[in-house]
Design an enzyme around this catalytic site. Structure first.
Site, PDB file in Angstrom:
ATOM      1  N   GLY A 198     -10.869   5.874  -0.852  1.00 49.47           N
ATOM      2  CA  GLY A 198     -11.801   6.581   0.014  1.00 49.47           C
ATOM      3  C   GLY A 198     -12.024   5.795   1.277  1.00 49.47           C
ATOM      4  N   ASP A 209       0.867  -1.173   0.000  1.00 51.98           N
ATOM      5  CA  ASP A 209       0.000   0.000   0.000  1.00 51.98           C
ATOM      6  C   ASP A 209       0.911   1.232   0.000  1.00 51.98           C
ATOM      7  OD1 ASP A 209      -2.180   1.515  -0.003  1.00 51.98           O
ATOM      8  OD2 ASP A 209      -2.835   1.082   2.038  1.00 51.98           O
ATOM      9  N   ASP A 257      -7.578  -6.720   0.559  1.00 51.46           N
ATOM     10  CA  ASP A 257      -6.702  -6.758   1.723  1.00 51.46           C
ATOM     11  C   ASP A 257      -7.476  -6.180   2.884  1.00 51.46           C
ATOM     12  OD1 ASP A 257      -5.469  -3.946   2.824  1.00 51.46           O
ATOM     13  OD2 ASP A 257      -6.146  -3.757   0.763  1.00 51.46           O
ATOM     14  N   HIS A 272      -7.267 -19.552  13.067  1.00 50.42           N
ATOM     15  CA  HIS A 272      -8.650 -19.945  12.749  1.00 50.42           C
ATOM     16  C   HIS A 272      -9.332 -18.918  11.843  1.00 50.42           C
ATOM     17  CE1 HIS A 272     -12.792 -21.147  12.977  1.00 50.42           C
ATOM     18  NE2 HIS A 272     -13.073 -19.900  13.339  1.00 50.42           N
ATOM     19  N   CYS A 289      -9.087 -26.117  10.305  1.00 50.36           N
ATOM     20  CA  CYS A 289      -7.799 -25.561  10.745  1.00 50.36           C
ATOM     21  C   CYS A 289      -7.246 -26.355  11.924  1.00 50.36           C
ATOM     22  CB  CYS A 289      -7.932 -24.075  11.107  1.00 50.36           C
ATOM     23  SG  CYS A 289      -8.564 -23.742  12.748  1.00 50.36           S
ATOM     24  N   GLY A 297       0.724   4.312   1.210  1.00 45.66           N
ATOM     25  CA  GLY A 297       0.737   5.342   2.253  1.00 45.66           C
ATOM     26  C   GLY A 297      -0.438   6.292   2.063  1.00 45.66           C
ATOM     27  N   GLY A 298      -1.193   6.099   0.984  1.00 46.06           N
ATOM     28  CA  GLY A 298      -2.350   6.952   0.686  1.00 46.06           C
ATOM     29  C   GLY A 298      -3.430   6.860   1.755  1.00 46.06           C
ATOM     30  N   PHE A 299      -3.671   5.648   2.257  1.00 47.38           N
ATOM     31  CA  PHE A 299      -4.702   5.532   3.290  1.00 47.38           C
ATOM     32  C   PHE A 299      -4.271   6.249   4.569  1.00 47.38           C
ATOM     33  CE2 PHE A 299      -7.166   3.494   6.676  1.00 47.38           C
ATOM     34  CZ  PHE A 299      -8.432   3.774   6.201  1.00 47.38           C
ATOM     35  N   CYS A 349      -9.376 -25.917  15.183  1.00 52.77           N
ATOM     36  CA  CYS A 349     -10.662 -26.622  15.240  1.00 52.77           C
ATOM     37  C   CYS A 349     -10.465 -28.139  15.283  1.00 52.77           C
ATOM     38  CB  CYS A 349     -11.537 -26.209  14.057  1.00 52.77           C
ATOM     39  SG  CYS A 349     -12.073 -24.493  14.198  1.00 52.77           S
ATOM     40  N   ASP A 369      -2.209   8.314  -3.230  1.00 50.96           N
ATOM     41  CA  ASP A 369      -3.410   9.082  -3.543  1.00 50.96           C
ATOM     42  C   ASP A 369      -3.765   9.987  -2.380  1.00 50.96           C
ATOM     43  OD1 ASP A 369      -3.978   6.630  -2.139  1.00 50.96           O
ATOM     44  OD2 ASP A 369      -6.104   7.100  -2.339  1.00 50.96           O
TER      45      ASP A 369
HETATM   46 ZN   LIG Z   1     -10.814 -23.331  12.650  1.00 49.21          ZN
END
Ligand SMILES: [Zn+2]
Length: 369
Positions: A217, A76, A267, A352, A323, A78-80, A326, A138
């Protein structure tokens, strides 16, 4: 598009990349990520400039080797942070935005150190990071701005995108990068809720020419019908030959809504942040027909593992999850680990939640036309 192709590698689409802001997905290591089926991560240029810094990344030849992650790396720009660290904090506190770039204040309010991030610096740093997908810097404004401010932000975003593209080509040539080592560069469409400005921004970015486009945005949220309408509309007007990136998206149900709309890359910090805050995802039924479901949220519920009712519960977080957590541990054990403030709790909860995201993405790959 079924695949994202970059640097001689192919990644299945859609793809979800958890945020590894400072070159780490918090609480887990890269082997955990690979084991749960995470194919990419999203690092942050501005944060990596400060820590570990350009020199360290240069020494390692990029963040891939530094964090030992073989998958897709998005950086990313750095715009955010222009929004989250400057606009959201009020002008004098976090920094200010000028036509040349964004000035971030660090080092406290009394003796602020001013750091200017220009479009050129952002791209140069993204080359040191060695990411596969780079994003143009941006001007990401707040949602409650005037029409005039909105227009200024769009104009600045276009001018910065132009400078990013020039710097991108310059770096490719300086580094003598052959086609197979060439990263992708994405533009960010700003314009708030004004469709005319969004359309203007996109058409100018298309003239410059990028490999993909993302909606900039505020973070879109499938719970907000106006935002959903806007983001669907934007997906339609971005030509299909380009990658469509849902920046900062999102919740589990958002992945479904926005994939249906045409986006392919995501993301978000949410699954890992939720895990640390003891909010886990419980799948209610085997995953199928996610895109066709009338209520995109109906396949899961939130499980707050800190609640008393889980204290003696001898069952997995979700019986439809495969996973390691679990398969091996009970809700009672996880509840116990969190109560002890044991770091293992964070790791297991993160594993998880990320596995659930990976399973949803895998199912969407089957369903998407
Ligand atoms: Zn799980």
């Amino acid at each position: 598009m079924k695949y994202l192709k970059v640097k001689n590698k192919k990644y299945k689409l859609p793809i979800f990349c958890p945020d590894a802001t400072r070159a780490v997905v918090r609480s887990v290591d890269t082997k955990d990520l690979i084991n749960v089926g995470i194919d990419g991560v999203c690092v942050n240029t501005l944060h990596l400039i400060h820590d570990p810094g350009k020199a360290v990344l240069k020494k390692f030849g990029g963040v891939r080797k530094f964090m030992d992650f073989p998958g897709l790396i998005i950086s990313d720009s750095g715009g955010f942070q222009v929004f989250s660290l400057i606009y959201a904090r009020g002008k004098k506190k976090g920094g200010r935005v000028i036509d040349d770039g964004a000035i971030f204040y660090t080092g406290g309010l009394k003796k602020p150190v001013k750091n200017l991030l220009t479009p050129e610096k952002s791209i140069q740093m993204q080359f040191e990071i060695g990411s596969d997908i780079m994003i143009c810097l941006d001007d990401c404004p707040s949602s409650n701005i005037s029409e005039k401010q909105n227009k200024t932000s769009v104009e600045r975003t276009i001018s910065w995108a132009r400078r990013c593209e020039i710097e991108f080509e310059k770096q490719i040539s300086l580094r003598h990068l052959p086609i197979i080592k060439r990263p992708l560069l994405f533009g960010v469409v700003q314009g708030g809720d004004n469709k005319d400005l969004r359309e203007f921004c996109l058409s100018e970015l298309l003239k410059i020419g990028f490999d993909g486009y993302g909606m900039g945005g505020w973070v879109p949220n499938a719970g907000n019908p106006l935002q959903v309408d806007l983001i669907k509309w934007l997906a339609k007007i971005i030509p299909d030959k380009y990658y469509k990136y849902g920046l900062g998206i999102g919740k589990l149900e958002d992945l479904i809504v926005f994939t249906k709309a045409g986006y392919q890359i995501y993301d978000c910090v949410l699954p890992t942040r939720d895990a640390r805050h003891q909010r886990l995802y419980e799948i209610k039924k085997p995953l199928k027909n996610l895109i066709g479901a009338r209520v995109p949220k109906s396949f899961f519920r939130y499980l707050y593992i800190n609640k008393q009712k889980h204290q003696k519960e001898n069952k997995p977080i979700s019986k439809y999850c495969d996973c390691l957590v679990c398969k091996n541990y009970s809700r009672a054990y996880l509840n116990h680990l969190f109560k002890l403030n044991e770091p293992l709790a964070m790791r297991l909860a993160t594993i998880h939640n990320l596995r659930i995201y990976a399973m949803v993405i895998r199912q969407l790959r089957k369903e998407v036309k």
